[in-house]
Enzyme design. Structure first.
Site, short mmCIF file in Angstrom:
data_model
loop_
_atom_site.label_atom_id
_atom_site.label_comp_id
_atom_site.label_asym_id
_atom_site.label_seq_id
_atom_site.Cartn_x
_atom_site.Cartn_y
_atom_site.Cartn_z
CG HIS A 187 1.99 -0.33 -16.13
ND1 HIS A 187 1.70 -1.72 -15.41
CD2 HIS A 187 3.06 -0.45 -16.82
CE1 HIS A 187 2.70 -2.47 -16.21
NE2 HIS A 187 3.37 -1.82 -17.09
CG ASN A 192 -3.49 0.61 -12.89
OD1 ASN A 192 -3.44 0.36 -11.75
ND2 ASN A 192 -3.02 -0.25 -13.88
N GLY A 201 0.74 -1.19 0.04
CA GLY A 201 -0.09 -0.06 0.21
C GLY A 201 0.84 1.29 -0.07
CG ASN A 241 1.61 3.90 -5.81
OD1 ASN A 241 2.12 5.05 -5.75
ND2 ASN A 241 1.88 2.95 -6.41
CG LEU A 249 -6.42 -9.46 -15.44
CD1 LEU A 249 -6.35 -10.64 -16.34
CD2 LEU A 249 -5.68 -8.22 -15.75
#
Length: 194
Positions: free
Chosen positions: A108, A106, A9, A11, A91
């Site tokens: 990445h 999101n 966690g 982020n 997903l």
């Protein structure tokens, strides 16, 4: 906003720190953590920050769709406008996509479209690139294929290992993600404005 996370966690913490105590540009509230691993450290982070937690165990459902239907019920109950994925290792199916299309973000650890999917840092090192980075994007039905909203470059240094490069990428994520989420939620950043 609801933040979805599966792991430690970091982020999630960067987002909470920015939105709870950050400058005025961070409008909006993180009102829920959705976690698919009840023992994940992110749950402790949420509890410490006073963010309610909804844990779901995917293996107790017959299908991914059935799992997401329960998640969606909770999101509707909490009147969630935005979903922010932050290390959520599942997903997403059309159940959530149809309800939150264009309102699910999101982050990445690469400069998409390069190195989508798992192990992006290793992929970048194996390929031998000089630069990599982070990308904030909308979530669609593909794997890391949604519209790019923001990116930040991270240089690959000569003696980088996966760990050293990942540490610099995480630092870039922790700066970029809260700012990009704030801009998207405030209507200052959208795919049509790129």
């Amino acid at each position: 906003m609801a933040v979805f996370a599966s792991g430690t966690g970091s982020n999630f913490q960067a987002l909470v720190d920015a939105f709870q105590a950050g400058p005025a540009q961070y409008e909006g509230d993180i009102v829920l953590l959705v976690c698919d691993k009840p023992q994940a450290y992110v749950v402790k982070r949420a509890e410490a920050a006073g963010v309610p937690v909804a844990c779901f165990t995917p293996k107790s459902y017959l299908s991914r769709e059935q799992y997401e239907e329960d998640v969606l019920l909770k999101l509707r109950e909490e009147r969630i406008d935005w979903i922010v994925l932050a290390g959520y290792m599942r997903l997403v199916t059309p159940v959530l996509l149809s309800a939150y299309g264009g309102r699910m973000l999101n982050i990445h650890p690469s400069l998409l479209p390069a190195f989508p999917g798992l192990n992006a840092v290793k992929q970048a090192l194996d390929y031998g690139v000089c630069v990599t980075g982070v990308t904030v994007h909308l979530v669609d039905e593909g794997v890391d294929t949604g519209q790019v909203l923001a990116q930040r470059v991270v240089l690959v240094e000569k003696n980088d290992t996966e760990e050293t490069l990942a540490a610099r990428i995480h630092a870039a994520e922790h700066e970029l993600y809260p700012a990009a989420v704030a801009d998207v939620v405030a209507g200052k950043l959208s795919p049509s404005r790129l």
